[in-house]
Design a protein around this motif. Structure first.
Motif, PDB file in Angstrom:
ATOM      1  N   THR A 139       0.824  -1.221   0.000  1.00 61.26           N
ATOM      2  CA  THR A 139       0.000   0.000   0.000  1.00 61.26           C
ATOM      3  C   THR A 139       0.854   1.266   0.000  1.00 61.26           C
ATOM      4  O   THR A 139       0.441   2.273  -0.575  1.00 61.26           O
ATOM      5  CB  THR A 139      -0.955   0.019   1.200  1.00 61.26           C
ATOM      6  OG1 THR A 139      -0.197  -0.088   2.423  1.00 61.26           O
ATOM      7  CG2 THR A 139      -1.948  -1.131   1.132  1.00 61.26           C
ATOM      8  N   ASP A 140       2.026   1.229   0.621  1.00 61.98           N
ATOM      9  CA  ASP A 140       2.887   2.420   0.633  1.00 61.98           C
ATOM     10  C   ASP A 140       3.349   2.775  -0.782  1.00 61.98           C
ATOM     11  O   ASP A 140       3.433   3.955  -1.146  1.00 61.98           O
ATOM     12  CB  ASP A 140       4.110   2.197   1.530  1.00 61.98           C
ATOM     13  CG  ASP A 140       3.780   2.251   3.015  1.00 61.98           C
ATOM     14  OD1 ASP A 140       2.635   2.653   3.352  1.00 61.98           O
ATOM     15  OD2 ASP A 140       4.642   1.896   3.833  1.00 61.98           O
ATOM     16  N   THR A 141       3.645   1.756  -1.583  1.00 58.78           N
ATOM     17  CA  THR A 141       4.070   1.985  -2.968  1.00 58.78           C
ATOM     18  C   THR A 141       2.941   2.603  -3.782  1.00 58.78           C
ATOM     19  O   THR A 141       3.141   3.569  -4.536  1.00 58.78           O
ATOM     20  CB  THR A 141       4.492   0.656  -3.620  1.00 58.78           C
ATOM     21  OG1 THR A 141       5.568   0.092  -2.879  1.00 58.78           O
ATOM     22  CG2 THR A 141       4.916   0.864  -5.066  1.00 58.78           C
ATOM     23  N   VAL A 142       1.740   2.050  -3.616  1.00 58.67           N
ATOM     24  CA  VAL A 142       0.578   2.561  -4.347  1.00 58.67           C
ATOM     25  C   VAL A 142       0.262   3.996  -3.920  1.00 58.67           C
ATOM     26  O   VAL A 142       0.017   4.868  -4.762  1.00 58.67           O
ATOM     27  CB  VAL A 142      -0.646   1.650  -4.110  1.00 58.67           C
ATOM     28  CG1 VAL A 142      -1.886   2.230  -4.778  1.00 58.67           C
ATOM     29  CG2 VAL A 142      -0.363   0.251  -4.635  1.00 58.67           C
ATOM     30  N   ALA A 143       0.296   4.251  -2.622  1.00 59.69           N
ATOM     31  CA  ALA A 143      -0.013   5.586  -2.111  1.00 59.69           C
ATOM     32  C   ALA A 143       0.991   6.623  -2.610  1.00 59.69           C
ATOM     33  O   ALA A 143       0.619   7.755  -2.956  1.00 59.69           O
ATOM     34  CB  ALA A 143      -0.029   5.570  -0.583  1.00 59.69           C
ATOM     35  N   GLN A 144       2.251   6.257  -2.661  1.00 61.51           N
ATOM     36  CA  GLN A 144       3.281   7.182  -3.128  1.00 61.51           C
ATOM     37  C   GLN A 144       3.010   7.627  -4.564  1.00 61.51           C
ATOM     38  O   GLN A 144       3.076   8.822  -4.882  1.00 61.51           O
ATOM     39  CB  GLN A 144       4.668   6.549  -3.035  1.00 61.51           C
ATOM     40  CG  GLN A 144       5.787   7.462  -3.532  1.00 61.51           C
ATOM     41  CD  GLN A 144       7.160   6.835  -3.374  1.00 61.51           C
ATOM     42  OE1 GLN A 144       7.317   5.836  -2.681  1.00 61.51           O
ATOM     43  NE2 GLN A 144       8.146   7.418  -4.031  1.00 61.51           N
ATOM     44  N   ARG A 145       2.677   6.674  -5.438  1.00 56.49           N
ATOM     45  CA  ARG A 145       2.417   7.011  -6.839  1.00 56.49           C
ATOM     46  C   ARG A 145       1.143   7.842  -6.975  1.00 56.49           C
ATOM     47  O   ARG A 145       1.079   8.765  -7.794  1.00 56.49           O
ATOM     48  CB  ARG A 145       2.314   5.731  -7.679  1.00 56.49           C
ATOM     49  CG  ARG A 145       3.623   4.974  -7.787  1.00 56.49           C
ATOM     50  CD  ARG A 145       4.759   5.850  -8.302  1.00 56.49           C
ATOM     51  NE  ARG A 145       6.023   5.164  -8.353  1.00 56.49           N
ATOM     52  CZ  ARG A 145       6.580   4.680  -9.450  1.00 56.49           C
ATOM     53  NH1 ARG A 145       5.967   4.816 -10.611  1.00 56.49           N
ATOM     54  NH2 ARG A 145       7.755   4.075  -9.407  1.00 56.49           N
ATOM     55  N   LEU A 146       0.131   7.514  -6.188  1.00 59.02           N
ATOM     56  CA  LEU A 146      -1.117   8.274  -6.250  1.00 59.02           C
ATOM     57  C   LEU A 146      -0.907   9.704  -5.787  1.00 59.02           C
ATOM     58  O   LEU A 146      -1.368  10.656  -6.438  1.00 59.02           O
ATOM     59  CB  LEU A 146      -2.188   7.592  -5.394  1.00 59.02           C
ATOM     60  CG  LEU A 146      -3.512   8.357  -5.231  1.00 59.02           C
ATOM     61  CD1 LEU A 146      -4.158   8.656  -6.581  1.00 59.02           C
ATOM     62  CD2 LEU A 146      -4.465   7.581  -4.334  1.00 59.02           C
ATOM     63  N   VAL A 147      -0.230   9.887  -4.670  1.00 56.59           N
ATOM     64  CA  VAL A 147      -0.006  11.233  -4.137  1.00 56.59           C
ATOM     65  C   VAL A 147       0.853  12.054  -5.092  1.00 56.59           C
ATOM     66  O   VAL A 147       0.610  13.255  -5.296  1.00 56.59           O
ATOM     67  CB  VAL A 147       0.629  11.164  -2.731  1.00 56.59           C
ATOM     68  CG1 VAL A 147       1.070  12.548  -2.267  1.00 56.59           C
ATOM     69  CG2 VAL A 147      -0.371  10.572  -1.735  1.00 56.59           C
ATOM     70  N   GLU A 148       1.852  11.424  -5.709  1.00 57.76           N
ATOM     71  CA  GLU A 148       2.671  12.127  -6.708  1.00 57.76           C
ATOM     72  C   GLU A 148       1.804  12.610  -7.863  1.00 57.76           C
ATOM     73  O   GLU A 148       1.964  13.737  -8.353  1.00 57.76           O
ATOM     74  CB  GLU A 148       3.774  11.202  -7.228  1.00 57.76           C
ATOM     75  CG  GLU A 148       4.934  11.017  -6.276  1.00 57.76           C
ATOM     76  CD  GLU A 148       5.715  12.302  -6.048  1.00 57.76           C
ATOM     77  OE1 GLU A 148       5.958  13.031  -7.031  1.00 57.76           O
ATOM     78  OE2 GLU A 148       6.062  12.583  -4.887  1.00 57.76           O
ATOM     79  N   LEU A 149       0.885  11.773  -8.313  1.00 54.78           N
ATOM     80  CA  LEU A 149      -0.021  12.152  -9.392  1.00 54.78           C
ATOM     81  C   LEU A 149      -0.880  13.348  -8.984  1.00 54.78           C
ATOM     82  O   LEU A 149      -1.006  14.319  -9.732  1.00 54.78           O
ATOM     83  CB  LEU A 149      -0.928  10.976  -9.756  1.00 54.78           C
ATOM     84  CG  LEU A 149      -2.108  11.289 -10.686  1.00 54.78           C
ATOM     85  CD1 LEU A 149      -1.605  11.644 -12.085  1.00 54.78           C
ATOM     86  CD2 LEU A 149      -3.076  10.112 -10.752  1.00 54.78           C
ATOM     87  N   VAL A 150      -1.435  13.280  -7.801  1.00 55.35           N
ATOM     88  CA  VAL A 150      -2.361  14.324  -7.339  1.00 55.35           C
ATOM     89  C   VAL A 150      -1.647  15.647  -7.104  1.00 55.35           C
ATOM     90  O   VAL A 150      -2.149  16.717  -7.487  1.00 55.35           O
ATOM     91  CB  VAL A 150      -3.080  13.865  -6.053  1.00 55.35           C
ATOM     92  CG1 VAL A 150      -3.885  15.003  -5.442  1.00 55.35           C
ATOM     93  CG2 VAL A 150      -3.988  12.674  -6.341  1.00 55.35           C
TER      94      VAL A 150
END
Length: 253
Positions: free
Chosen positions: A223-234
């Motif tokens: 989940t940390d990997t997924v969250a990092q990419r999502l937050v970078e996108l946002v």
């Protein structure tokens, strides 16, 4: 200042999103039935505003009361932007049509679809009063576009969320607001939801063995990997309103 509201922030992807945003010095409001003390301590360590609010997202009246209070508290501070992560979700009932129970059907639709609609509607109605930009991130699923036996209710609720996201984006563009709304499909992650799936009867869910294999072969995303990419996108990716992003494309970019 930016504020982030995250439903289902006590565990899983929601917790990872909250941690990443606190690292980015963004104030976080966690909405879930239980509080995550680790997030509270991280916020104290970083000197960032953090608040946990308890809410049962299957109760419409409670949603309205809780989020009206959250909106009031945030908008009076004239934030530069509000990030709204409609992350909370439930997969149950996992069962074939004809064997479904009424109560979990209704709860699924309320949490996965009705709650994000009510919350998004509230914040988009209030945003013009302070000229605040609202960015909405609706966490969806691959099940919204691909049918899985036993997941008729879950897939239907997520398909509805995708349509809500795309329609709202068209409306906001027509109104010429600066608001953005996107969908995000996080893929198969190592979460409690996956544990629920793996504990299902093979009669109810045809692809059970495949999902057990994901765990056995260490194919689940952290989940940390997924969250990092999502937050970078946002925060830095200039997301396209109305688009449904998939973690696979973000990992490959």
């Amino acid at each position: 200042m930016k504020y982030a509201i995250i439903t289902g922030a006590s565990k899983g992807l929601g917790e990872s999103i909250a941690k990443r945003l606190l690292q980015e010095q963004i104030a976080v409001i966690s909405v879930s039935r239980t509080e995550n003390i680790e997030l509270k301590n991280l916020a104290i360590e970083k000197g960032i505003e953090f608040k946990h609010v308890s809410c049962n997202l299957s109760l419409e009246k409670e949603i309205q009361e809780v989020f009206m209070e959250i909106a009031h508290c945030i908008f009076e501070k004239n934030p530069t932007e509000i990030l709204l992560f409609n992350n909370a979700g439930v997969i149950e009932p996992i069962q074939k049509v004809g064997n479904l129970d009424q109560t979990p059907i209704i709860r699924n639709i309320k949490v996965n679809l009705i709650a994000p609609i009510l919350i998004t509607n509230l914040f988009l109605s209030q945003a013009p009063l302070t000229n605040t930009k609202v960015t909405v991130i609706n966490v969806t699923s691959g099940a919204a576009i691909r049918s899985f036996e036993g997941w008729s209710v879950y897939g239907s609720s997520k398909a509805g969320l995708n349509m809500f996201t795309q329609t709202t984006a068209i409306e906001q563009a027509d109104l010429k607001t600066k608001n953005v709304i996107i969908g995000f499909s996080p893929g198969v992650m190592d979460t409690g939801m996956q544990e629920t799936i793996r504990s299902t009867s093979g009669d109810a869910f045809k692809e059970l063995e495949k999902f057990k294999e994901y765990k056995e072969k260490n194919l689940l995303l952290e989940t940390d990997t997924v969250a990092q990419r999502l937050v970078e996108l946002v925060l830095r990716g200039n997301p396209e309103s109305g688009r449904v992003y998939h973690i696979k494309e973000l990992l490959e970019s």
